[in-house]
Enzyme design. Structure first.
Site, PDB file in Angstrom:
ATOM      1  N   ARG A  61       3.311  16.386 -37.068  1.00 11.69           N
ATOM      2  CA  ARG A  61       4.228  15.563 -36.096  1.00 11.69           C
ATOM      3  C   ARG A  61       5.177  15.395 -35.955  1.00 11.69           C
ATOM      4  O   ARG A  61       5.739  15.510 -35.091  1.00 11.69           O
ATOM      5  CB  ARG A  61       2.943  15.221 -35.997  1.00 11.69           C
ATOM      6  CG  ARG A  61       1.492  15.452 -35.429  1.00 11.69           C
ATOM      7  CD  ARG A  61       0.868  14.404 -35.087  1.00 11.69           C
ATOM      8  NE  ARG A  61       0.312  13.666 -36.790  1.00 11.69           N
ATOM      9  CZ  ARG A  61      -0.512  12.533 -36.854  1.00 11.69           C
ATOM     10  NH1 ARG A  61      -0.765  12.516 -35.414  1.00 11.69           N
ATOM     11  NH2 ARG A  61      -0.594  12.773 -38.003  1.00 11.69           N
ATOM     12  N   TYR A  85       2.680  22.137 -34.448  1.00 16.22           N
ATOM     13  CA  TYR A  85       1.668  22.922 -35.681  1.00 16.22           C
ATOM     14  C   TYR A  85       1.834  24.644 -33.801  1.00 16.22           C
ATOM     15  O   TYR A  85       1.386  25.741 -34.656  1.00 16.22           O
ATOM     16  CB  TYR A  85       0.848  22.626 -34.803  1.00 16.22           C
ATOM     17  CG  TYR A  85       0.183  21.453 -35.180  1.00 16.22           C
ATOM     18  CD1 TYR A  85       0.999  20.784 -36.355  1.00 16.22           C
ATOM     19  CD2 TYR A  85      -0.694  20.648 -35.063  1.00 16.22           C
ATOM     20  CE1 TYR A  85       0.776  19.908 -37.619  1.00 16.22           C
ATOM     21  CE2 TYR A  85      -1.086  19.127 -35.345  1.00 16.22           C
ATOM     22  CZ  TYR A  85      -0.286  18.744 -36.538  1.00 16.22           C
ATOM     23  OH  TYR A  85      -0.716  18.018 -37.999  1.00 16.22           O
ATOM     24  N   LEU A 101      -6.210  19.884 -40.931  1.00 15.39           N
ATOM     25  CA  LEU A 101      -6.418  17.972 -39.411  1.00 15.39           C
ATOM     26  C   LEU A 101      -7.815  18.038 -39.537  1.00 15.39           C
ATOM     27  O   LEU A 101      -8.820  17.942 -40.603  1.00 15.39           O
ATOM     28  CB  LEU A 101      -6.387  18.830 -38.479  1.00 15.39           C
ATOM     29  CG  LEU A 101      -5.057  19.880 -38.359  1.00 15.39           C
ATOM     30  CD1 LEU A 101      -4.970  20.470 -36.857  1.00 15.39           C
ATOM     31  CD2 LEU A 101      -3.871  19.448 -38.311  1.00 15.39           C
ATOM     32  N   HIS A 106     -10.469  20.322 -36.258  1.00 13.79           N
ATOM     33  CA  HIS A 106     -10.494  21.380 -36.937  1.00 13.79           C
ATOM     34  C   HIS A 106     -10.607  22.570 -35.009  1.00 13.79           C
ATOM     35  O   HIS A 106     -10.389  23.640 -35.386  1.00 13.79           O
ATOM     36  CB  HIS A 106     -11.978  21.390 -37.540  1.00 13.79           C
ATOM     37  CG  HIS A 106     -11.578  20.979 -38.751  1.00 13.79           C
ATOM     38  ND1 HIS A 106     -12.574  20.485 -39.859  1.00 13.79           N
ATOM     39  CD2 HIS A 106     -10.535  20.406 -39.409  1.00 13.79           C
ATOM     40  CE1 HIS A 106     -12.008  19.646 -40.719  1.00 13.79           C
ATOM     41  NE2 HIS A 106     -10.994  20.077 -40.824  1.00 13.79           N
ATOM     42  N   LYS A 124     -13.354  21.837 -44.294  1.00 13.38           N
ATOM     43  CA  LYS A 124     -14.893  21.325 -44.254  1.00 13.38           C
ATOM     44  C   LYS A 124     -15.190  19.950 -43.394  1.00 13.38           C
ATOM     45  O   LYS A 124     -13.777  18.892 -44.168  1.00 13.38           O
ATOM     46  CB  LYS A 124     -15.779  21.670 -45.331  1.00 13.38           C
ATOM     47  CG  LYS A 124     -14.863  20.877 -47.159  1.00 13.38           C
ATOM     48  CD  LYS A 124     -14.368  19.818 -46.344  1.00 13.38           C
ATOM     49  CE  LYS A 124     -15.274  18.374 -46.445  1.00 13.38           C
ATOM     50  NZ  LYS A 124     -14.645  17.258 -47.082  1.00 13.38           N
ATOM     51  N   ARG A 194     -11.341   9.513 -42.206  1.00 13.09           N
ATOM     52  CA  ARG A 194     -12.668   9.603 -42.673  1.00 13.09           C
ATOM     53  C   ARG A 194     -13.679   8.252 -41.630  1.00 13.09           C
ATOM     54  O   ARG A 194     -14.533   8.305 -42.312  1.00 13.09           O
ATOM     55  CB  ARG A 194     -12.968   9.344 -44.134  1.00 13.09           C
ATOM     56  CG  ARG A 194     -12.251  10.541 -44.310  1.00 13.09           C
ATOM     57  CD  ARG A 194     -12.498  10.675 -46.201  1.00 13.09           C
ATOM     58  NE  ARG A 194     -11.988  12.096 -47.000  1.00 13.09           N
ATOM     59  CZ  ARG A 194     -10.798  12.039 -47.083  1.00 13.09           C
ATOM     60  NH1 ARG A 194      -9.862  11.809 -46.659  1.00 13.09           N
ATOM     61  NH2 ARG A 194     -10.226  13.384 -47.672  1.00 13.09           N
ATOM     62  N   ASP A 206     -18.270  13.988 -43.881  1.00 10.15           N
ATOM     63  CA  ASP A 206     -17.043  14.317 -45.181  1.00 10.15           C
ATOM     64  C   ASP A 206     -17.607  14.754 -46.654  1.00 10.15           C
ATOM     65  O   ASP A 206     -17.018  15.242 -46.881  1.00 10.15           O
ATOM     66  CB  ASP A 206     -15.973  12.729 -45.060  1.00 10.15           C
ATOM     67  CG  ASP A 206     -15.501  13.352 -46.342  1.00 10.15           C
ATOM     68  OD1 ASP A 206     -13.903  14.175 -46.421  1.00 10.15           O
ATOM     69  OD2 ASP A 206     -15.286  12.784 -47.592  1.00 10.15           O
TER      70      ASP A 206
HETATM   71  N1  LIG Z   1     -12.127  21.224 -49.892  1.00 15.92           N
HETATM   72  C1  LIG Z   1     -11.821  19.300 -50.288  1.00 15.92           C
HETATM   73  O1  LIG Z   1     -11.969  19.034 -51.020  1.00 15.92           O
HETATM   74  C2  LIG Z   1     -11.156  18.399 -49.440  1.00 15.92           C
HETATM   75  C3  LIG Z   1     -11.331  18.625 -48.210  1.00 15.92           C
HETATM   76  N2  LIG Z   1     -11.565  18.036 -47.370  1.00 15.92           N
HETATM   77  C4  LIG Z   1     -10.994  17.897 -45.612  1.00 15.92           C
HETATM   78  O2  LIG Z   1      -9.583  18.439 -45.200  1.00 15.92           O
HETATM   79  C5  LIG Z   1      -8.931  17.623 -43.845  1.00 15.92           C
HETATM   80  C6  LIG Z   1      -8.237  16.655 -44.079  1.00 15.92           C
HETATM   81  O3  LIG Z   1      -8.361  15.460 -45.161  1.00 15.92           O
HETATM   82  P1  LIG Z   1      -6.756  14.780 -45.663  1.00 15.92           P
HETATM   83  O4  LIG Z   1      -6.179  16.081 -46.379  1.00 15.92           O
HETATM   84  O5  LIG Z   1      -7.286  13.965 -46.926  1.00 15.92           O
HETATM   85  O6  LIG Z   1      -6.077  13.906 -45.286  1.00 15.92           O
HETATM   86  P2  LIG Z   1      -4.796  13.776 -44.728  1.00 15.92           P
HETATM   87  O7  LIG Z   1      -5.085  12.629 -43.802  1.00 15.92           O
HETATM   88  O8  LIG Z   1      -3.911  13.694 -45.303  1.00 15.92           O
HETATM   89  O9  LIG Z   1      -4.443  15.080 -43.853  1.00 15.92           O
HETATM   90  C7  LIG Z   1      -4.402  14.964 -42.223  1.00 15.92           C
HETATM   91  C8  LIG Z   1      -3.636  15.200 -41.343  1.00 15.92           C
HETATM   92  O10 LIG Z   1      -3.856  15.585 -40.544  1.00 15.92           O
HETATM   93  C9  LIG Z   1      -2.728  15.233 -38.884  1.00 15.92           C
HETATM   94  N3  LIG Z   1      -2.980  14.346 -37.924  1.00 15.92           N
HETATM   95  C10 LIG Z   1      -2.901  15.171 -37.104  1.00 15.92           C
HETATM   96  N4  LIG Z   1      -3.093  14.685 -36.151  1.00 15.92           N
HETATM   97  C11 LIG Z   1      -3.653  13.506 -36.841  1.00 15.92           C
HETATM   98  C12 LIG Z   1      -4.783  11.502 -36.649  1.00 15.92           C
HETATM   99  N5  LIG Z   1      -4.620  11.726 -34.885  1.00 15.92           N
HETATM  100  N6  LIG Z   1      -4.979  10.924 -37.292  1.00 15.92           N
HETATM  101  C13 LIG Z   1      -4.336  11.780 -38.087  1.00 15.92           C
HETATM  102  N7  LIG Z   1      -4.257  12.678 -38.781  1.00 15.92           N
HETATM  103  C14 LIG Z   1      -3.548  13.832 -38.254  1.00 15.92           C
HETATM  104  C15 LIG Z   1      -1.729  14.719 -40.155  1.00 15.92           C
HETATM  105  O11 LIG Z   1      -0.578  15.503 -40.409  1.00 15.92           O
HETATM  106  P3  LIG Z   1       0.865  14.937 -40.149  1.00 15.92           P
HETATM  107  O12 LIG Z   1       1.573  15.522 -41.106  1.00 15.92           O
HETATM  108  O13 LIG Z   1       1.380  16.454 -38.762  1.00 15.92           O
HETATM  109  O14 LIG Z   1       1.387  13.890 -39.337  1.00 15.92           O
HETATM  110  C16 LIG Z   1      -2.306  14.567 -41.797  1.00 15.92           C
HETATM  111  O15 LIG Z   1      -1.350  15.298 -42.464  1.00 15.92           O
HETATM  112  C17 LIG Z   1     -10.257  16.671 -44.008  1.00 15.92           C
HETATM  113  O16 LIG Z   1     -11.194  18.198 -42.966  1.00 15.92           O
HETATM  114  C18 LIG Z   1     -11.108  16.418 -45.001  1.00 15.92           C
HETATM  115  O17 LIG Z   1     -12.579  16.553 -44.559  1.00 15.92           O
HETATM  116  C19 LIG Z   1     -10.433  16.545 -47.349  1.00 15.92           C
HETATM  117  C20 LIG Z   1     -10.289  16.073 -49.107  1.00 15.92           C
HETATM  118  C21 LIG Z   1     -10.220  17.331 -49.594  1.00 15.92           C
HETATM  119  O1  LIG Z   2     -14.254  17.550 -49.619  1.00 19.19           O
HETATM  120  C1  LIG Z   2     -13.391  16.237 -49.956  1.00 19.19           C
HETATM  121  O2  LIG Z   2     -14.437  16.027 -51.514  1.00 19.19           O
HETATM  122  C2  LIG Z   2     -13.686  15.417 -52.107  1.00 19.19           C
HETATM  123  C3  LIG Z   2     -13.710  13.957 -52.083  1.00 19.19           C
HETATM  124  O3  LIG Z   2     -13.397  12.927 -52.141  1.00 19.19           O
HETATM  125  C4  LIG Z   2     -13.137  13.931 -50.744  1.00 19.19           C
HETATM  126  O4  LIG Z   2     -13.155  12.565 -49.908  1.00 19.19           O
HETATM  127  C5  LIG Z   2     -13.688  15.161 -49.541  1.00 19.19           C
HETATM  128  O5  LIG Z   2     -12.948  15.043 -48.519  1.00 19.19           O
END
Ligand SMILES: NC(=O)C1=CN([C@@H]2O[C@H](COP(=O)(O)OP(=O)(O)OC[C@H]3O[C@@H](n4cnc5c(N)ncnc54)[C@H](OP(=O)(O)O)[C@@H]3O)[C@@H](O)[C@H]2O)C=CC1
Ligand SMILES: O=C1OC[C@@H](O)[C@H](O)[C@H]1O
Length: 398
Positions: A61, A85, A101, A106, A124, A194, A206
């Protein structure tokens, strides 16, 4: 000593994988929506080691944030600002979108990505509601596109080995399952997505989505009923005394499954310190108790770092035999075709499957629409039973 060195080498290489050698095959070009914290371990690192994957673009953003992120991670194309985006989705060079996101976004951005003709690797939990998940998969089907909910742990041989042992009948019928994913207070900071209800926050969304998915996967069934569910609410530090939480910091639920199996899940975004000062250890395990013994997988979510599978089988004379297994690559399971390495993370395995699917090759494992829809459907049912209710439905109208 050798095993300690092996562990250090495995963890180091998991996060510093060797660069891939390019092939004749046309690479899949990914675009990332948001400069998200999870993208480097979940996609950027794994793609650097996959000969048919390129992280080509990122959008954020804030243009400066997008540029800094792209520079740090060697991403050639940058989109920034209010339309960033959508501009990324409109880029004809982009084949596939990674959507990390916040959960509450999502649905909107996956629908837009699919409408733009892109395949989607979706973080997820898939969406805030089962209805949204169903609509995303229906659109993907209509457009002939690949959509995958990123339950990365399912692609790793460790969890698959546990499933093979259970399904082999060695331990007899399942009686109960317990899954836990809980981390100490302080790792997830106040202000994190979260803890934001409007963005689809909550421990069950989460971390609970893994614990539920794992119960469903290991039992090979969906729940029949939520028997009980309770939560501890998240209170921001500045909350007034009469604050009513709408986000769960912790949730525990008991489910009944077919054949009288009882399952319990616990997830916690911040276990409080003992006596106010002693941090608790993370709890990341799955235990399946069967008629003829028990099996436990310690660390089912990040098994590459370290895991152990403990099998305790009754020997019929009142004794118990215990063995421990560790499975860091598929070759150990007599699946040498995978060509994997023991440092492959769950995300690297997931990327392998995603690329194979896009290239019309059979992925070693896959999660389909029914799996994703059922997972969020039962998350909603647990929230309903606990009294918090579903996370807010997206206001986006395709
Ligand atoms: N598979 C896995 O192991 C993991 C999965 N996840 C999942 O990934 C997703 C993101 O998690 P994570 O990377 O930790 O989160 P972050 O907060 O680091 O990233 C989220 C991104 O969303 C964007 N965004 C757009 N709109 C908003 C808003 N209104 N408020 C906040 N952020 C916004 C931001 O992008 P911008 O740069 O454009 O500002 C930001 O970079 C979640 O769905 C989470 O469940 C998370 C951690 C581990
Ligand atoms: O997907 C995830 O896996 C690891 C966790 O620590 C994190 O909070 C979650 O988003």
């Amino acid at each position: 000593m050798a095993s300690v060195l092996g562990l250090v080498k495995r963890i180091y290489t998991a996060f510093h994988p060797p660069a891939s050698i390019s092939t004749e095959s046309q690479p899949i070009k990914f675009g990332i929506l948001g400069a998200a914290a999870i993208a480097p371990p979940a996609l950027i690192g794994p793609a650097s080691n996959h000969p048919e994957a390129i992280v080509y673009a990122v959008a954020a953003r804030d243009e400066g944030r997008a540029t800094a992120y792209a520079k740090k991670h060697g991403i050639p194309k940058v989109y920034g600002g209010a339309n960033g985006y959508q501009e990324l989705l409109n880029d004809p060079e982009v084949d596939a979108i990674y959507n990390p996101l916040p959960n509450g976004l999502h649905y909107e951005w996956t629908m837009k990505a699919l409408a733009a003709g892109k395949h989607v690797l979706l973080e997820k939990p898939s969406a805030d509601t089962a209805e949204e998940t169903r609509l995303m998969f229906e659109l993907a089907e209509r457009k002939g596109l690949v959509l995958l909910e990123a339950f990365h742990y399912r692609f790793h041989p460790a969890i698959q080995r546990v499933k093979v042992i259970i399904d082999s009948g060695e331990l007899g019928a399942i009686k109960s399952i317990e899954t836990n994913l809980a981390i100490p207070k302080g790792l997830i900071k106040d202000g994190d997505i979260r803890y934001d209800y409007s963005l689809g926050g909550g421990a069950l969304m989460d971390m609970g989505c893994y614990t539920l998915n794992c119960i469903r996967y290991l039992s090979g069934s969906n729940p029949v009923e939520v028997l009980s569910a309770s939560y501890e609410g998240y209170k921001p530090p500045s909350a007034p005394l009469d604050f009513t939480p709408n986000v769960d910091r912790r949730t525990t639920a008991t489910l009944s499954l077919p054949n009288n199996v009882i399952a319990t899940l616990t997830c916690d975004l911040g276990i409080p310190y003992r006596y106010g000062i002693i941090p608790n250890m993370p709890q990341i395990n799955a235990i399946v108790r069967c008629e003829g013994g028990d099996i436990e997988l310690f660390n089912f979510v990040m098994p590459t770092l370290y895991h152990s599978i403990t099998v305790q089988s009754k020997d019929g004379t009142g004794g118990v035999k215990t063995r421990t297994e560790k499975v860091y690559k598929f070759a150990e399971l007599q699946e040498p075709d995978m060509n994997d390495e023991e440092w492959w993370t769950t995300y690297r395995y997931q990327l392998e499957a995603f690329i194979n699917k896009l290239k019309d090759r059979k992925p070693q494992t896959w999660l389909d629409k029914e799996d994703s829809v059922a997972n969020i459907e039962w998350i909603e049912k647990i929230y309903a039973k606990g009294g918090l209710g579903s996370r807010p439905k997206s206001t986006y109208v395709p």
